[in-house]
Scaffold this motif. Structure first.
Motif, PDB file in Angstrom:
ATOM      1  N   LYS A 107      54.367  48.531  25.436  1.00 29.59           N
ATOM      2  CA  LYS A 107      54.261  48.192  26.741  1.00 29.59           C
ATOM      3  C   LYS A 107      55.726  47.251  27.333  1.00 29.59           C
ATOM      4  O   LYS A 107      56.046  47.457  28.336  1.00 29.59           O
ATOM      5  CB  LYS A 107      53.190  46.857  26.974  1.00 29.59           C
ATOM      6  CG  LYS A 107      51.853  47.291  26.764  1.00 29.59           C
ATOM      7  CD  LYS A 107      50.848  45.916  26.933  1.00 29.59           C
ATOM      8  CE  LYS A 107      49.304  46.590  26.700  1.00 29.59           C
ATOM      9  NZ  LYS A 107      48.634  45.225  26.612  1.00 29.59           N
ATOM     10  N   ARG A 119      44.606  48.263  45.836  1.00 33.57           N
ATOM     11  CA  ARG A 119      44.656  47.241  45.029  1.00 33.57           C
ATOM     12  C   ARG A 119      43.910  47.117  43.621  1.00 33.57           C
ATOM     13  O   ARG A 119      44.407  46.820  42.433  1.00 33.57           O
ATOM     14  CB  ARG A 119      44.236  45.997  45.850  1.00 33.57           C
ATOM     15  CG  ARG A 119      44.483  44.616  45.137  1.00 33.57           C
ATOM     16  CD  ARG A 119      43.687  43.411  45.982  1.00 33.57           C
ATOM     17  NE  ARG A 119      42.163  43.745  45.748  1.00 33.57           N
ATOM     18  CZ  ARG A 119      41.260  43.465  46.622  1.00 33.57           C
ATOM     19  NH1 ARG A 119      41.674  42.699  47.625  1.00 33.57           N
ATOM     20  NH2 ARG A 119      39.802  43.563  46.191  1.00 33.57           N
ATOM     21  N   ASP A 120      42.485  47.410  43.816  1.00 31.16           N
ATOM     22  CA  ASP A 120      41.724  47.262  42.724  1.00 31.16           C
ATOM     23  C   ASP A 120      42.042  48.238  41.588  1.00 31.16           C
ATOM     24  O   ASP A 120      42.151  47.880  40.251  1.00 31.16           O
ATOM     25  CB  ASP A 120      40.151  47.446  42.856  1.00 31.16           C
ATOM     26  CG  ASP A 120      39.640  46.386  43.791  1.00 31.16           C
ATOM     27  OD1 ASP A 120      40.208  45.388  43.787  1.00 31.16           O
ATOM     28  OD2 ASP A 120      38.736  46.560  44.588  1.00 31.16           O
ATOM     29  N   ASN A 150      45.357  46.909  40.012  1.00 27.41           N
ATOM     30  CA  ASN A 150      45.038  45.894  38.977  1.00 27.41           C
ATOM     31  C   ASN A 150      44.485  46.211  37.972  1.00 27.41           C
ATOM     32  O   ASN A 150      44.805  45.533  36.832  1.00 27.41           O
ATOM     33  CB  ASN A 150      44.144  44.819  39.921  1.00 27.41           C
ATOM     34  CG  ASN A 150      44.882  43.952  40.771  1.00 27.41           C
ATOM     35  OD1 ASN A 150      46.169  43.879  40.854  1.00 27.41           O
ATOM     36  ND2 ASN A 150      44.340  43.129  41.709  1.00 27.41           N
ATOM     37  N   GLU A 151      43.697  47.109  37.581  1.00 23.67           N
ATOM     38  CA  GLU A 151      43.234  47.732  36.333  1.00 23.67           C
ATOM     39  C   GLU A 151      44.531  48.178  35.585  1.00 23.67           C
ATOM     40  O   GLU A 151      44.481  47.868  34.348  1.00 23.67           O
ATOM     41  CB  GLU A 151      42.290  48.734  36.626  1.00 23.67           C
ATOM     42  CG  GLU A 151      40.764  48.512  37.221  1.00 23.67           C
ATOM     43  CD  GLU A 151      39.882  49.469  37.559  1.00 23.67           C
ATOM     44  OE1 GLU A 151      40.165  50.739  36.745  1.00 23.67           O
ATOM     45  OE2 GLU A 151      38.828  49.273  38.086  1.00 23.67           O
ATOM     46  N   LEU A 180      47.464  47.316  35.880  1.00 28.02           N
ATOM     47  CA  LEU A 180      48.554  46.000  35.788  1.00 28.02           C
ATOM     48  C   LEU A 180      47.840  45.030  34.614  1.00 28.02           C
ATOM     49  O   LEU A 180      48.593  44.683  33.854  1.00 28.02           O
ATOM     50  CB  LEU A 180      48.879  45.231  36.911  1.00 28.02           C
ATOM     51  CG  LEU A 180      49.425  45.898  38.013  1.00 28.02           C
ATOM     52  CD1 LEU A 180      49.251  45.344  39.434  1.00 28.02           C
ATOM     53  CD2 LEU A 180      50.841  46.136  37.628  1.00 28.02           C
ATOM     54  N   GLU A 181      46.565  44.948  34.610  1.00 29.07           N
ATOM     55  CA  GLU A 181      45.857  44.124  33.630  1.00 29.07           C
ATOM     56  C   GLU A 181      45.991  44.705  32.167  1.00 29.07           C
ATOM     57  O   GLU A 181      46.543  44.050  31.366  1.00 29.07           O
ATOM     58  CB  GLU A 181      44.426  43.923  34.107  1.00 29.07           C
ATOM     59  CG  GLU A 181      43.664  43.203  33.006  1.00 29.07           C
ATOM     60  CD  GLU A 181      42.360  42.834  33.207  1.00 29.07           C
ATOM     61  OE1 GLU A 181      41.740  42.045  32.648  1.00 29.07           O
ATOM     62  OE2 GLU A 181      41.722  43.660  34.213  1.00 29.07           O
ATOM     63  N   MET A 182      45.849  46.218  32.092  1.00 29.13           N
ATOM     64  CA  MET A 182      46.149  46.836  30.964  1.00 29.13           C
ATOM     65  C   MET A 182      47.702  46.673  30.290  1.00 29.13           C
ATOM     66  O   MET A 182      48.033  46.504  29.126  1.00 29.13           O
ATOM     67  CB  MET A 182      45.983  48.189  30.977  1.00 29.13           C
ATOM     68  CG  MET A 182      46.301  49.128  29.779  1.00 29.13           C
ATOM     69  SD  MET A 182      46.047  51.104  30.212  1.00 29.13           S
ATOM     70  CE  MET A 182      47.473  51.382  31.131  1.00 29.13           C
ATOM     71  N   ASP A 216      49.299  43.923  30.926  1.00 34.67           N
ATOM     72  CA  ASP A 216      49.597  42.361  30.807  1.00 34.67           C
ATOM     73  C   ASP A 216      50.488  41.971  31.886  1.00 34.67           C
ATOM     74  O   ASP A 216      51.711  41.288  31.760  1.00 34.67           O
ATOM     75  CB  ASP A 216      50.269  42.166  29.607  1.00 34.67           C
ATOM     76  CG  ASP A 216      49.104  42.410  28.297  1.00 34.67           C
ATOM     77  OD1 ASP A 216      47.976  42.117  28.759  1.00 34.67           O
ATOM     78  OD2 ASP A 216      49.426  42.736  27.180  1.00 34.67           O
ATOM     79  N   ASP A 220      51.595  40.963  36.027  1.00 40.64           N
ATOM     80  CA  ASP A 220      51.308  40.348  37.189  1.00 40.64           C
ATOM     81  C   ASP A 220      50.233  41.159  38.252  1.00 40.64           C
ATOM     82  O   ASP A 220      50.644  42.419  38.595  1.00 40.64           O
ATOM     83  CB  ASP A 220      52.430  39.968  37.832  1.00 40.64           C
ATOM     84  CG  ASP A 220      52.981  38.740  37.269  1.00 40.64           C
ATOM     85  OD1 ASP A 220      52.493  37.938  36.580  1.00 40.64           O
ATOM     86  OD2 ASP A 220      54.291  38.639  37.525  1.00 40.64           O
ATOM     87  N   GLN A 221      49.145  40.677  38.443  1.00 42.99           N
ATOM     88  CA  GLN A 221      48.163  41.394  39.432  1.00 42.99           C
ATOM     89  C   GLN A 221      48.107  40.765  40.776  1.00 42.99           C
ATOM     90  O   GLN A 221      48.783  40.061  41.055  1.00 42.99           O
ATOM     91  CB  GLN A 221      46.800  41.229  38.831  1.00 42.99           C
ATOM     92  CG  GLN A 221      46.597  41.755  37.161  1.00 42.99           C
ATOM     93  CD  GLN A 221      45.305  41.707  36.906  1.00 42.99           C
ATOM     94  OE1 GLN A 221      44.258  42.052  37.496  1.00 42.99           O
ATOM     95  NE2 GLN A 221      45.238  41.002  35.571  1.00 42.99           N
ATOM     96  N   ASP A 226      46.468  39.093  43.456  1.00 37.40           N
ATOM     97  CA  ASP A 226      45.627  38.228  43.762  1.00 37.40           C
ATOM     98  C   ASP A 226      44.708  38.214  45.171  1.00 37.40           C
ATOM     99  O   ASP A 226      45.724  38.352  46.143  1.00 37.40           O
ATOM    100  CB  ASP A 226      45.984  36.729  43.426  1.00 37.40           C
ATOM    101  CG  ASP A 226      45.013  35.832  43.191  1.00 37.40           C
ATOM    102  OD1 ASP A 226      43.890  35.824  43.953  1.00 37.40           O
ATOM    103  OD2 ASP A 226      45.007  34.928  42.282  1.00 37.40           O
TER     104      ASP A 226
END
Length: 229
Positions: free
Chosen positions: A26, A125-126, A129-130, A132-134, A136, A138-139, A141
């Motif tokens: 990452k 966005r959704d 965000n998936e 970005l979450e993977m 680690d 910032d997502q 909000d």
């Protein structure tokens, strides 16, 4: 409108599946690539909260735009360049445009997205965000809204509410809001979304594809087809 999401690393651009399969660190990731038929951009992993400009420096930096006109500027690069120049002349310590312009990750020229670019990001966005979450990172909000480089006047700039995707121009320029940097990514040949490449055709979009995309997002305002790249 067709789109693709991939990952830009220090060694190139990878699909999500290839990134997972190759177990890329990452720390080697520069940003997330969003490609549509109209535009392509690298989205920063980081986000900040900054003012657009300080209270004493409020003015029109580029051009006062209504919603329809603001949406027809596809890139915020030149807008940001001009804003930063004036920010520096005004003695600003840090603003939304300066934060993006000074971001150095990957040796790219980052900038504050135009209203069209930011609206495109939030439309996906959704999915973003998936990823970005993977990573680690910032997502986006749903309770936040973020600055664009497009201006509504001397006191206000355009932003996007991350929850609904609505375009907003009531944010005072001296208010602190979310800032997300982007960098230009050369579009693919139209219709080919299988393997993002930085050597694609930069003029693959058409005015009709941009207008169609805005209508798909539910935009009902007047559009003049005077697209600015």
């Amino acid at each position: 409108m067709k789109h693709s999401i991939s990952i830009k690393t220090i060694n190139g651009v990878l699909s999500i599946s290839d990134f997972k399969a190759q177990r890329v660190s990452k720390s080697d990731v520069i940003g997330v690539v969003l490609q549509t038929e109209a535009i392509g951009m690298v989205i920063s992993l980081d986000q900040w909260n900054e003012i657009w400009c300080s209270d004493g420096n409020r003015k029109v930096f580029n051009k006062e735009c209504g919603e329809a006109e603001a949406l027809q500027t596809l890139s915020g690069l030149e807008l940001t360049r001009n804003i930063v120049k004036q920010n520096e002349e005004d003695g600003e310590s840090m603003t939304a445009a300066m934060r993006c312009w000074q971001y150095k990750k990957g040796n790219l020229q980052w900038y504050l997205p135009s209203l069209y670019e930011l609206g495109t990001i939030i439309a996906y966005r959704d999915e973003l965000n998936e990823v970005l979450e993977m990573l680690d990172a910032d997502q986006f909000d749903e309770d936040d809204w973020g600055w664009s480089s497009s201006e509504g006047g001397s006191w206000i700039a355009w932003g996007v509410y991350f929850g609904s995707g609505n375009f907003l121009d009531y944010g005072g320029k001296c208010d602190s809001s979310v800032v997300r940097a982007v960098s230009a990514f050369s579009p693919l040949q139209r219709g080919d979304f299988s393997s993002p490449s930085e050597n694609g055709n930069c003029s693959s979009f058409t005015e009709e594809s941009v207008i169609e995309y805005l209508r798909q997002l539910g935009y009902t305002g007047e559009l003049t087809k005077k697209i600015n790249v």
